[in-house]
Design a protein around this motif. Structure first.
Motif, PDB file in Angstrom:
ATOM      1  N   ILE A 202       0.992  18.493  -8.969  1.00  0.00           N
ATOM      2  CA  ILE A 202       2.111  17.721  -9.498  1.00  0.00           C
ATOM      3  C   ILE A 202       3.160  17.460  -8.418  1.00  0.00           C
ATOM      4  O   ILE A 202       3.752  16.382  -8.370  1.00  0.00           O
ATOM      5  CB  ILE A 202       2.727  18.392 -10.745  1.00  0.00           C
ATOM      6  CG1 ILE A 202       3.744  17.465 -11.426  1.00  0.00           C
ATOM      7  CG2 ILE A 202       3.383  19.719 -10.402  1.00  0.00           C
ATOM      8  CD1 ILE A 202       3.130  16.271 -12.083  1.00  0.00           C
TER       9      ILE A 202
ATOM     10  N   TYR B 183       1.924  14.574  -6.366  1.00  0.00           N
ATOM     11  CA  TYR B 183       2.026  13.318  -7.107  1.00  0.00           C
ATOM     12  C   TYR B 183       3.480  12.858  -7.209  1.00  0.00           C
ATOM     13  O   TYR B 183       3.772  11.673  -7.095  1.00  0.00           O
ATOM     14  CB  TYR B 183       1.403  13.436  -8.496  1.00  0.00           C
ATOM     15  CG  TYR B 183       1.468  12.132  -9.227  1.00  0.00           C
ATOM     16  CD1 TYR B 183       0.652  11.082  -8.850  1.00  0.00           C
ATOM     17  CD2 TYR B 183       2.382  11.921 -10.250  1.00  0.00           C
ATOM     18  CE1 TYR B 183       0.724   9.851  -9.475  1.00  0.00           C
ATOM     19  CE2 TYR B 183       2.472  10.701 -10.881  1.00  0.00           C
ATOM     20  CZ  TYR B 183       1.644   9.676 -10.492  1.00  0.00           C
ATOM     21  OH  TYR B 183       1.731   8.457 -11.111  1.00  0.00           O
ATOM     22  N   ARG B 184       4.391  13.781  -7.400  1.00  0.00           N
ATOM     23  CA  ARG B 184       5.816  13.415  -7.459  1.00  0.00           C
ATOM     24  C   ARG B 184       6.280  12.797  -6.146  1.00  0.00           C
ATOM     25  O   ARG B 184       7.149  11.933  -6.136  1.00  0.00           O
ATOM     26  CB  ARG B 184       6.665  14.630  -7.803  1.00  0.00           C
ATOM     27  CG  ARG B 184       6.554  15.019  -9.256  1.00  0.00           C
ATOM     28  CD  ARG B 184       7.448  16.170  -9.581  1.00  0.00           C
ATOM     29  NE  ARG B 184       7.326  16.523 -10.987  1.00  0.00           N
ATOM     30  CZ  ARG B 184       7.632  17.692 -11.476  1.00  0.00           C
ATOM     31  NH1 ARG B 184       8.106  18.649 -10.686  1.00  0.00           N
ATOM     32  NH2 ARG B 184       7.492  17.934 -12.763  1.00  0.00           N
TER      33      ARG B 184
ATOM     34  N   ALA C 201      -1.518  13.377 -12.253  1.00  0.00           N
ATOM     35  CA  ALA C 201      -1.890  14.321 -11.192  1.00  0.00           C
ATOM     36  C   ALA C 201      -3.236  14.974 -11.502  1.00  0.00           C
ATOM     37  O   ALA C 201      -4.070  15.124 -10.610  1.00  0.00           O
ATOM     38  CB  ALA C 201      -0.806  15.382 -11.018  1.00  0.00           C
TER      39      ALA C 201
END
Length: 53
Positions: free
Chosen positions: A9, A12-13, A2
């Motif tokens: 984050i 990105y997850r 990320a």
């Protein structure tokens, strides 16, 4: 990852879980970071190998 992509984050997850997709620029960045082709990331490398003359 990320941090490398300069994204959060949570965002990105979402890529990892399939709830979101990176932009084209993001996809190219991921390929560059991992030192693979975008075709590999898109699971098209086998397709291309079968259709190269």
């Amino acid at each position: 990852m990320a941090d490398e992509l300069q994204t959060g984050i949570r965002n990105y997850r979402k890529y990892e879980s399939g709830d979101a997709k990176p932009t084209l620029d993001g996809l190219v960045q991921i390929a560059d970071i991992l030192d693979v082709s975008t075709d590999y990331l898109l699971c098209r490398d086998e397709f291309l190998a079968k259709h190269v003359d």
